[in-house]
Design a protein around this motif. Structure first.
Motif, PDB file in Angstrom:
ATOM      1  N   PHE A 187       0.842  -1.200   0.000  1.00 38.61           N
ATOM      2  CA  PHE A 187       0.000   0.000   0.000  1.00 38.61           C
ATOM      3  C   PHE A 187       0.879   1.253   0.000  1.00 38.61           C
ATOM      4  O   PHE A 187       0.687   2.174  -0.792  1.00 38.61           O
ATOM      5  CB  PHE A 187      -0.945   0.009   1.203  1.00 38.61           C
ATOM      6  CG  PHE A 187      -1.738   1.280   1.317  1.00 38.61           C
ATOM      7  CD1 PHE A 187      -2.838   1.506   0.497  1.00 38.61           C
ATOM      8  CD2 PHE A 187      -1.363   2.274   2.211  1.00 38.61           C
ATOM      9  CE1 PHE A 187      -3.559   2.699   0.571  1.00 38.61           C
ATOM     10  CE2 PHE A 187      -2.076   3.466   2.299  1.00 38.61           C
ATOM     11  CZ  PHE A 187      -3.180   3.683   1.475  1.00 38.61           C
ATOM     12  N   CYS A 254     -10.290   4.108   2.507  1.00 40.09           N
ATOM     13  CA  CYS A 254      -8.835   4.261   2.409  1.00 40.09           C
ATOM     14  C   CYS A 254      -8.433   5.598   3.032  1.00 40.09           C
ATOM     15  O   CYS A 254      -9.087   6.618   2.792  1.00 40.09           O
ATOM     16  CB  CYS A 254      -8.427   4.244   0.934  1.00 40.09           C
ATOM     17  SG  CYS A 254      -6.718   4.713   0.636  1.00 40.09           S
ATOM     18  N   CYS A 257      -7.353   8.000  -0.095  1.00 38.51           N
ATOM     19  CA  CYS A 257      -8.260   8.536  -1.115  1.00 38.51           C
ATOM     20  C   CYS A 257      -9.741   8.404  -0.763  1.00 38.51           C
ATOM     21  O   CYS A 257     -10.590   8.940  -1.475  1.00 38.51           O
ATOM     22  CB  CYS A 257      -7.996   7.841  -2.446  1.00 38.51           C
ATOM     23  SG  CYS A 257      -8.557   6.131  -2.465  1.00 38.51           S
ATOM     24  N   CYS A 274      -6.090  -0.977  -1.707  1.00 37.24           N
ATOM     25  CA  CYS A 274      -6.947   0.060  -2.267  1.00 37.24           C
ATOM     26  C   CYS A 274      -6.723   0.069  -3.775  1.00 37.24           C
ATOM     27  O   CYS A 274      -5.595   0.255  -4.233  1.00 37.24           O
ATOM     28  CB  CYS A 274      -6.576   1.438  -1.688  1.00 37.24           C
ATOM     29  SG  CYS A 274      -7.401   2.783  -2.576  1.00 37.24           S
ATOM     30  N   VAL A 276      -7.529   2.149  -5.943  1.00 34.90           N
ATOM     31  CA  VAL A 276      -7.216   3.463  -6.515  1.00 34.90           C
ATOM     32  C   VAL A 276      -5.740   3.818  -6.247  1.00 34.90           C
ATOM     33  O   VAL A 276      -4.998   4.210  -7.143  1.00 34.90           O
ATOM     34  CB  VAL A 276      -8.145   4.559  -5.937  1.00 34.90           C
ATOM     35  CG1 VAL A 276      -7.711   5.946  -6.405  1.00 34.90           C
ATOM     36  CG2 VAL A 276      -9.589   4.272  -6.322  1.00 34.90           C
ATOM     37  N   CYS A 277      -5.312   3.652  -5.009  1.00 38.19           N
ATOM     38  CA  CYS A 277      -3.933   4.029  -4.629  1.00 38.19           C
ATOM     39  C   CYS A 277      -2.895   3.013  -5.106  1.00 38.19           C
ATOM     40  O   CYS A 277      -1.708   3.351  -5.206  1.00 38.19           O
ATOM     41  CB  CYS A 277      -3.813   4.178  -3.112  1.00 38.19           C
ATOM     42  SG  CYS A 277      -4.790   5.531  -2.455  1.00 38.19           S
TER      43      CYS A 277
HETATM   44 ZN   LIG Z   1      -6.740   4.751  -1.668  1.00 38.44          ZN
END
Ligand SMILES: [Zn+2]
Length: 280
Positions: A187, A254, A257, A274, A276-277
């Motif tokens: 992460f 998260c 984000c 996550c 997106v991240c």
């Molecule tokens: Zn995220």
């Protein structure tokens, strides 16, 4: 399961209490843990001085010297549920207290309910010789050592189609990056856990090495803060509270984000991330 940070803090605690001290008495109460404990171990250990305490991966290595006997090292693994704690010599035994090393008024006590741990005796002189032992010979580099570099990680992931998380967990590139720390480090590095290892760029390898070191260092620091109680025998060392950003947070937002943290199974181990991240 004790992970590298717990084992490292255990190592520091043992060093603090035992270094330079003589083992007055050793007691082994079980014939076997994961495999047989050497039958003559108690006799072999009594009268030896603790000369150094090392760690390789999740193995503890205690150098036990004697002026008139051949050198040797105690090799201990905590398995799934083991602990090696410092207690006052008059502390009553609990169930599953399998071995004691008494040094004056203190005892190093090995406790392991599930008996997946191990205790071995290596009749060798140096740490390098210990590392040639079959249990240690195939281990990857230490994550907090200078040997763990982006270049090494990049090289060792070439041609590997396995997911990056699996490659890290396997322990043959780098040791001791357990399930929790693996999710957290990926992460922090912005890398999707299911990305093929061979797709790791040099730049992302650099970020991942930094993230692994950071995650483990923080966990050791968190455990180190309870070291004094642990050494004084007032408290048994528990597992360290890591301030998890993704691990065990499925369904929660998260912290980077706001997107929902997801969970996936990789090799029957839960991975949290996550989408997106973390990019593939
Ligand atoms: Zn995220």
């Amino acid at each position: 399961m004790p992970e590298l940070p717990e084992v490292e803090v255990t190592r520091r605690a043992i060093a603090q209490v035992a270094l330079g001290h003589v083992i007055d008495e050793a007691i082994v109460r079980v014939p076997r843990l994961r495999w047989d404990v050497p039958a003559d171990l108690a006799r072999v250990l009594a009268g030896r001085r603790v000369a150094s305490v090392a760690r390789r991966g999740k193995y503890l290595l205690v150098e036990c010297t004697h002026t008139q006997r051949a050198p040797g090292w105690l090799l201990v693994h905590l398995g799934m549920s083991g602990s090696f704690t410092v207690v006052a010599a008059d502390t009553p035994l609990r169930k599953h207290d399998h071995a004691d090393l008494r040094l004056g008024d203190r005892v190093l006590r090995y406790h392991d309910p599930r008996r997946f741990g191990s205790i071995d005796w290596l009749p060798v002189a140096t740490l390098a010789e210990c590392e040639a032992h079959p249990l240690l010979a195939g281990l990857g580099v230490e994550p907090l050592s200078e040997q763990f570099t982006a270049e090494l990680l990049w090289q060792r992931t070439r041609g590997r189609r396995v997911a990056i998380k699996q490659a890290l967990l396997a322990g043959n590139i780098v040791v001791g990056v357990g399930n929790i720390y693996c999710s957290e480090a990926l992460f922090r590095a912005g890398i999707h856990p299911a990305m093929q290892a061979q797709r790791l760029s040099r730049e992302r390898a650099m970020r991942l090495v930094a993230a692994v070191r950071e995650t483990l260092t923080e966990a050791i620091a968190a455990g180190g803060s309870s070291l004094r109680d642990f050494v004084s025998g007032e408290q048994e060392m528990g597992y360290f509270q890591v301030n998890a950003r993704v691990y065990d947070r499925a369904g929660q937002p998260c912290r980077g984000c706001g997107n929902t943290i997801r969970k996936l199974l990789q090799g029957q181990r839960a991975t949290y991330y996550c989408s997106v991240c973390q990019k593939r």
